[in-house]
Write a protein that holds these residues in place. Structure first.
Motif, PDB file in Angstrom:
ATOM      1  N   HIS A   1      72.577   9.241  61.253  1.00  0.00           N
ATOM      2  CA  HIS A   1      73.771   9.467  60.450  1.00  0.00           C
ATOM      3  C   HIS A   1      73.618   8.658  59.185  1.00  0.00           C
ATOM      4  CE1 HIS A   1      77.919  10.918  60.313  1.00  0.00           C
ATOM      5  NE2 HIS A   1      77.509  11.678  61.310  1.00  0.00           N
ATOM      6  N   ILE A   2      73.075   9.290  58.173  1.00  0.00           N
ATOM      7  CA  ILE A   2      72.735   8.526  56.975  1.00  0.00           C
ATOM      8  C   ILE A   2      73.664   8.889  55.845  1.00  0.00           C
ATOM      9  CG2 ILE A   2      70.313   8.207  57.537  1.00  0.00           C
ATOM     10  CD1 ILE A   2      70.022  10.620  55.426  1.00  0.00           C
ATOM     11  N   GLY A   3      73.685   8.045  54.823  1.00  0.00           N
ATOM     12  CA  GLY A   3      74.586   8.258  53.724  1.00  0.00           C
ATOM     13  C   GLY A   3      74.098   9.268  52.727  1.00  0.00           C
ATOM     14  N   ASN A   4      72.930   9.045  52.147  1.00  0.00           N
ATOM     15  CA  ASN A   4      72.488   9.934  51.071  1.00  0.00           C
ATOM     16  C   ASN A   4      70.965  10.014  51.015  1.00  0.00           C
ATOM     17  OD1 ASN A   4      71.651   7.574  49.875  1.00  0.00           O
ATOM     18  ND2 ASN A   4      73.419   7.431  48.526  1.00  0.00           N
TER      19      ASN A   4
ATOM     20  N   ASP B   1      68.918   6.811  51.259  1.00  0.00           N
ATOM     21  CA  ASP B   1      68.794   6.303  52.627  1.00  0.00           C
ATOM     22  C   ASP B   1      67.684   7.055  53.362  1.00  0.00           C
ATOM     23  OD1 ASP B   1      71.028   4.895  51.958  1.00  0.00           O
ATOM     24  OD2 ASP B   1      72.352   5.771  53.457  1.00  0.00           O
TER      25      ASP B   1
ATOM     26  N   LYS C   1      64.219   6.143  52.228  1.00  0.00           N
ATOM     27  CA  LYS C   1      63.853   4.828  52.756  1.00  0.00           C
ATOM     28  C   LYS C   1      63.359   4.934  54.188  1.00  0.00           C
ATOM     29  CE  LYS C   1      66.077   1.087  50.367  1.00  0.00           C
ATOM     30  NZ  LYS C   1      67.198   0.153  50.358  1.00  0.00           N
TER      31      LYS C   1
ATOM     32  N   SER D   1      62.968   0.904  55.448  1.00  0.00           N
ATOM     33  CA  SER D   1      63.956   0.189  56.251  1.00  0.00           C
ATOM     34  C   SER D   1      63.563   0.368  57.715  1.00  0.00           C
ATOM     35  CB  SER D   1      65.353   0.719  55.970  1.00  0.00           C
ATOM     36  OG  SER D   1      65.617   1.848  56.731  1.00  0.00           O
TER      37      SER D   1
ATOM     38  N   LYS E   1      78.193   0.120  51.667  1.00  0.00           N
ATOM     39  CA  LYS E   1      77.444   0.455  52.880  1.00  0.00           C
ATOM     40  C   LYS E   1      78.340   0.298  54.094  1.00  0.00           C
ATOM     41  CE  LYS E   1      73.400   0.877  53.294  1.00  0.00           C
ATOM     42  NZ  LYS E   1      72.189   1.701  53.097  1.00  0.00           N
ATOM     43  N   HIS E   2      78.257   1.300  54.977  1.00  0.00           N
ATOM     44  CA  HIS E   2      78.964   1.247  56.251  1.00  0.00           C
ATOM     45  C   HIS E   2      77.950   0.771  57.279  1.00  0.00           C
ATOM     46  CE1 HIS E   2      80.887   3.548  59.792  1.00  0.00           C
ATOM     47  NE2 HIS E   2      81.533   2.411  59.629  1.00  0.00           N
TER      48      HIS E   2
ATOM     49  N   ASP F   1      70.208  -3.162  53.399  1.00  0.00           N
ATOM     50  CA  ASP F   1      69.418  -2.076  53.988  1.00  0.00           C
ATOM     51  C   ASP F   1      70.077  -1.334  55.151  1.00  0.00           C
ATOM     52  OD1 ASP F   1      67.362  -1.903  52.268  1.00  0.00           O
ATOM     53  OD2 ASP F   1      66.024  -3.280  53.352  1.00  0.00           O
TER      54      ASP F   1
ATOM     55  N   GLY G   1      72.510   0.570  57.890  1.00  0.00           N
ATOM     56  CA  GLY G   1      73.703   1.409  57.820  1.00  0.00           C
ATOM     57  C   GLY G   1      73.590   2.592  56.886  1.00  0.00           C
ATOM     58  N   GLU G   2      74.728   3.263  56.700  1.00  0.00           N
ATOM     59  CA  GLU G   2      74.744   4.445  55.865  1.00  0.00           C
ATOM     60  C   GLU G   2      75.514   4.193  54.592  1.00  0.00           C
ATOM     61  OE1 GLU G   2      77.479   6.362  59.154  1.00  0.00           O
ATOM     62  OE2 GLU G   2      77.477   7.618  57.374  1.00  0.00           O
ATOM     63  N   THR G   3      75.124   4.892  53.548  1.00  0.00           N
ATOM     64  CA  THR G   3      75.739   4.710  52.245  1.00  0.00           C
ATOM     65  C   THR G   3      76.974   5.585  52.129  1.00  0.00           C
ATOM     66  OG1 THR G   3      73.544   4.316  51.344  1.00  0.00           O
ATOM     67  CG2 THR G   3      75.289   4.770  49.763  1.00  0.00           C
TER      68      THR G   3
END
Lengths: 746, 187
Positions: free
Chosen positions: A313-316, A319, A322, A328, B161-162, B172, B174-176
């Motif tokens: 479950h990544i942000g963008n 991420d 990486k 990471s 960052k969450h 680094d 977690g999710e953005t």
């Protein structure tokens, strides 16, 4: 022991037989012929033929076939013998629609069938992962507990799954939606293509998977208990069933399953949040209400709460890059049974009522009503947005009505014709993914089958109309988007029995599929996948022209089957990257849009089963597939790479304590998908891999019906990634997995 | 088959359909939920700066009212700062998708500050940014101080960052949830 066995064999003879229906004189396929005296059994082939070892003197044979009373007979043998055995069907059997269809199937290949014994030992896996034991069938995974079937490179709404004769709904919700069926209640799975498929659907470009639930009620109460434990994920399963004919006319079966698993592990680390909890149940009632009329009710409920790999479950895009570049360190979990956010909550209720009425022995009618409710709730990792309510909550209701007429004419002509209607609504709460809609579908179909000497011919069509109204907010008003589709699908098949050993077939056809709602209406961010997807309301229906040929050889100790296919899909719908990536408050996201092209699918599936001396069999399964995008002269992504499965099965001689024991060792080899255009995916396809698997099953003689099974997958604990797993960017596949279990019938 | 049996069958099927119809009637497909009911959206990042010397207040925005995808951002400011100055900065995360009910997500983030961190990266521009708040163990970043140097122009990136259960003080894990690059000028 071994000496005793060879000695016994030297006095034995061969009984070559044919098992036939006492009325129609047709061969009875897949019946079990068991020599009680010698404790040896075999199965009849598609023509009803079998070869059985018999001893000098009196032999007691037991013959079991679906729809017939078990038959015992004594034969006195003094030499190698040929015989014909007739068996009577029940006068008015409580038979299932799918069994009727199955029996009338033109082409029956072993490779397209999974039997109960194959299913029950793998029941801890999701059902789609069991299906990939069939050559040409693979499973498309989202993580490790969600899987959907893929037939010769086709998936989603191009593959239709029939659960006890009803079209299993919910597949239009996209890739991360698994198949909601309990393997422990499944008696047999068959893959069907060609004319027979038109009875059920016109859009199964890939094929139909027929899933038949178990039902075998008779006068005595029969109970069954299955329990299994898998070390990886520390998964426990418990399934129980009971069935009985309450009166001569009324039969009942009840069944339930509970499964619980915690975090799985790869060879190197635990996969955080990959546990699940599943609770299923089903009820079957069959009622022979009069001499010519029978009634069936089937009701099943499937409830699953799977965790979603939290590192996926990544942000963008940053991420994702990486993680792909390994900058990471992936989060390494611990073992826990706790399911945290993100997770899904899935419920699927399926109800079926069927009435069959026999007007005359050659003419019967069937009426089927089906009703399904699918619910899916998605809980994202952000609990500060919504603490208890799901981010997305879908409800899909589907009604289905079928009327079918089966007519057998003289001189080998059979006809099936009927009407088929659907009404479906979709509603949602929360985040937009696909709009609310109402859909009505009406179809009419007719199939003809003609048999003469060594030839069998089949011809069928299915005409239909679909009306869909989608409702969506546009600039503060609700707008209705109407869609109408019409089309005809047709198929033709020819089977030729070259000799008793060889048979060949050819099928050609053209089928169409209307675009599904997510292909038309997706809009916005696909959470967890870091992609923005755009649907296209102007998509045209897909039209697939397919040609496939099969060749089958069965003689004594050899079974060889191969299927060669070519499919040309016009207006093939798929997701294509759109440049540049889109800038949002969450950073940059790659964008994809649904586009159409002309795709060409070509491939070969193969099965070889060769019995070798010393009770050893060699089994080889091969699936090869190439897919081209003809419009853009490139390859399509997400196509299964070449795969091979080489296995050896050793049937261990019966002893006083153990019977029907077998040991299987298999090497599963998957090559790297090299037919890939550089830059068309975030990450190029992973390397190929070779896995070593083994399984042992046996019946403990002391407890007559106790089956014990032990299996180990990925014995060498190899680290690999699977191209058909959508979470391949984030994590390795699971490591060694050992399952032990029992199935006890009493 | 007798009429009685036919009747029985019809009754049975009728019963089945009636139950289904009752369940069906609970859903109305023709009225989709209002788009603004979508709860999990951050549409706006507001940067509030106060010059500690002059007391002058500056507000800069990034606004994308229809969320990810769809229309392009409606407001994307260039941050303009004075050289050799010292600012107190406070961030606001808002959901402005429904103008009648603007939600302040900042409060939710503060309520769960042990799972969040805000990271600042300045490139080319002469600004040194330090977080001034903490969740008790690690810094948070809703409040910070920005110290500007000589005249320059470049970018300042603000990232939320969450980090559910994985917060370690770094950027680094977690999710953005938010990542906005503001063009920045120091003059």
């Amino acid at each position: 022991m071994l000496f005793g066995l060879t000695k016994a064999y030297s006095q034995n003879y061969e009984l070559k037989g044919a098992l036939k229906d006492s009325i129609t004189k047709e061969g009875l396929a897949y019946a079990t012929v068991y020599n009680v005296t010698l404790k040896k059994g075999t199965q009849t082939n598609t023509d009803g033929a079998f070869i059985l070892e018999v001893s000098n003197g009196k032999n007691l044979l037991k013959i079991v076939h679906i729809g017939c009373d078990t038959k015992f007979l004594t034969l006195t043998i003094s030499k190698n013998t040929d015989t014909v055995i007739y068996m009577a069907h029940h006068q008015h059997e409580l038979e299932d629609v799918t069994i009727v269809a199955e029996k009338n199937k033109l082409i029956q290949l072993e490779k397209d069938r999974l039997k109960y014994e194959d299913i029950v030992v793998s029941g801890s896996k999701p059902i789609a992962s069991i299906l990939d034991k069939m050559p040409g069938v693979s499973s498309l995974k989202t993580g490790f507990t969600i899987a959907k079937p893929m037939i010769q490179g086709m998936y989603g709404s191009r593959v239709v799954v029939l659960n006890n004769g009803l079209k299993q709904e919910g597949q239009q919700w996209g890739q991360e939606h698994g198949l909601e069926i309990d393997p422990y209640n499944t008696g047999q799975i068959t893959l069907i293509k060609g004319v027979e498929a038109l009875r059920y659907t016109s859009d199964a470009i890939g094929g139909i998977l027929l899933i038949e639930p178990l039902y075998n009620a008779n006068d005595t109460l029969k109970m069954s208990l299955t329990t299994a434990f898998t070390d990886n994920g520390r998964q426990g399963n418990l399934s129980a069933s009971a069935e009985k004919l309450l009166t001569k006319k009324l039969g009942l079966r009840l069944q339930g399953t509970y499964k619980k698993a915690g975090n799985l592990n790869t060879p190197d680390y635990y996969l955080p949040n990959t546990g699940f909890e599943e609770l299923n149940g089903s009820l079957t009632i069959k009622w022979q209400s009069s001499k010519h009329s029978s009634f069936e009710i089937f009701s099943s409920i499937y409830n699953n709460k799977p965790g979603i790999l939290s590192t996926s479950h990544i942000g963008n895009l940053t991420d994702l890059q990486k993680i792909i570049n390994n900058e990471s360190v992936p989060e390494k979990g611990n073992f826990t049974y706790k399911i945290a956010r993100p997770y899904q909550q899935i419920n699927h209720l399926l109800n079926k009522a069927k009435w069959k009425y026999e007007i005359s022995p050659s003419l019967n009618i069937e009426a089927v009503y089906g009703f399904q409710i699918n619910k899916r709730k998605e809980f994202d990792s952000h609990n500060y947005f919504n603490k208890t309510t799901p981010s997305l909550d879908f409800t899909l209701h589907t009604h289905q009505v079928d009327f079918v007429l089966n007519k057998t004419f003289k001189k080998g002509l059979f006809m099936k014709t009927g009407l088929n209607g659907y009404y479906q609504t979709n509603t949602y709460i929360g985040r937009f993914f696909i709009p609310n809609y109402k859909k009505s579908e009406v179809y009419q179909f007719a199939l003809l089958r003609y048999k003469k000497n060594r030839h069998e011919l089949e011809l069928g069509y299915r005409a239909g109309a679909i009306n869909l109204d989608a409702y969506k907010w546009v600039n503060n008003v609700i707008v209705r988007f109407p869609f109408n589709y019409k089309g005809i699908s047709w198929q033709a098949g020819w089977l030729y029995k070259i000799s008793t050993d060889w048979q060949t077939s050819l099928q050609i056809g053209q089928v169409w599929r209307n675009p599904n709602i997510s292909e038309q209406f997706s809009e916005g961010l696909h959470h967890g996948a870091a992609a923005i997807e755009y649907g296209n309301k102007n998509l045209k229906p897909e039209i697939a022209i397919s040609v496939n040929g099969t060749l089958k050889y069965r003689h004594n100790k050899t079974l060889f089957e191969t299927e060669v296919f070519v499919k040309k899909v016009e207006n093939y719908i798929y997701l294509r990257p759109k440049f540049p990536p889109e800038l949002t408050i969450r950073g940059a996201f790659p964008a994809f849009e649904y586009v159409q092209t002309n795709a060409l699918f070509a491939g070969v599936d193969l099965l070889l089963n060769q019995q070798l001396p010393n009770n050893i069999s060699f089994i080889e399964k091969v699936s090869l597939l190439n897919v081209y995008d003809q419009l853009y002269s490139t390859y399509l992504n997400g196509i299964p790479p070449y795969s091979f499965n080489h296995s050896l099965v050793y049937k261990i001689a019966n002893s006083k304590k153990l019977t029907n024991s077998s040991f299987r060792i298999a090497i599963q080899q998957v090559l790297k998908q090299n037919r890939y255009t550089a830059g068309s995916d975030y990450m190029s396809p992973p390397d190929g891999y070779v896995l070593l698997n083994a399984a042992f099953t046996t019946n403990v003689s002391r407890y007559k019906n106790l089956l014990v099974f032990l299996s180990a997958d990925n014995i060498l604990n190899k680290t690999y990634r699977n191209y058909l797993n959508r979470l391949r960017y984030y994590a390795d596949e699971t490591g060694r997995m050992i399952t032990a279990g029992i199935n006890y019938k009493f | 088959m007798s009429k009685r049996i036919i009747l029985k069958h019809i009754l049975f099927i009728g019963f089945f359909i009636a139950i289904a119809a009752i369940i069906q009637s609970c859903t109305d497909a023709t009225t989709p939920p209002l788009p603004s009911d979508e709860t999990e959206l951050i549409t706006t990042l507001k940067v509030e700066l106060t010059d500690t010397l002059t007391g002058q207040k500056l507000n800069y925005f990034f606004r994308d009212l229809d969320g990810e995808g769809g229309n392009a951002p409606s407001q994307w400011d260039t941050i303009k700062l004075a050289d050799s100055s010292y600012y107190r900065v406070s961030l606001k995360f808002l959901n402005e998708s429904n103008p009648n009910s603007i939600q302040n997500i900042t409060l939710e983030i503060l309520a769960e500050q042990t799972n969040h961190i805000i990271c600042f990266t300045s490139s080319v521009v002469n600004a040194v940014i330090s977080r001034t708040d903490t969740d008790g163990t690690y810094q948070v970043g809703i409040n910070s101080t920005w110290k500007t140097g000589a005249i320059s122009s470049g970018n300042i990136e603000i990232k939320l960052k969450h980090q559910l259960g994985v917060k370690n003080g770094g950027c680094d894990p977690g999710e953005t949830d938010v990542q906005v690059v503001f063009p920045t000028v120091i003059r």
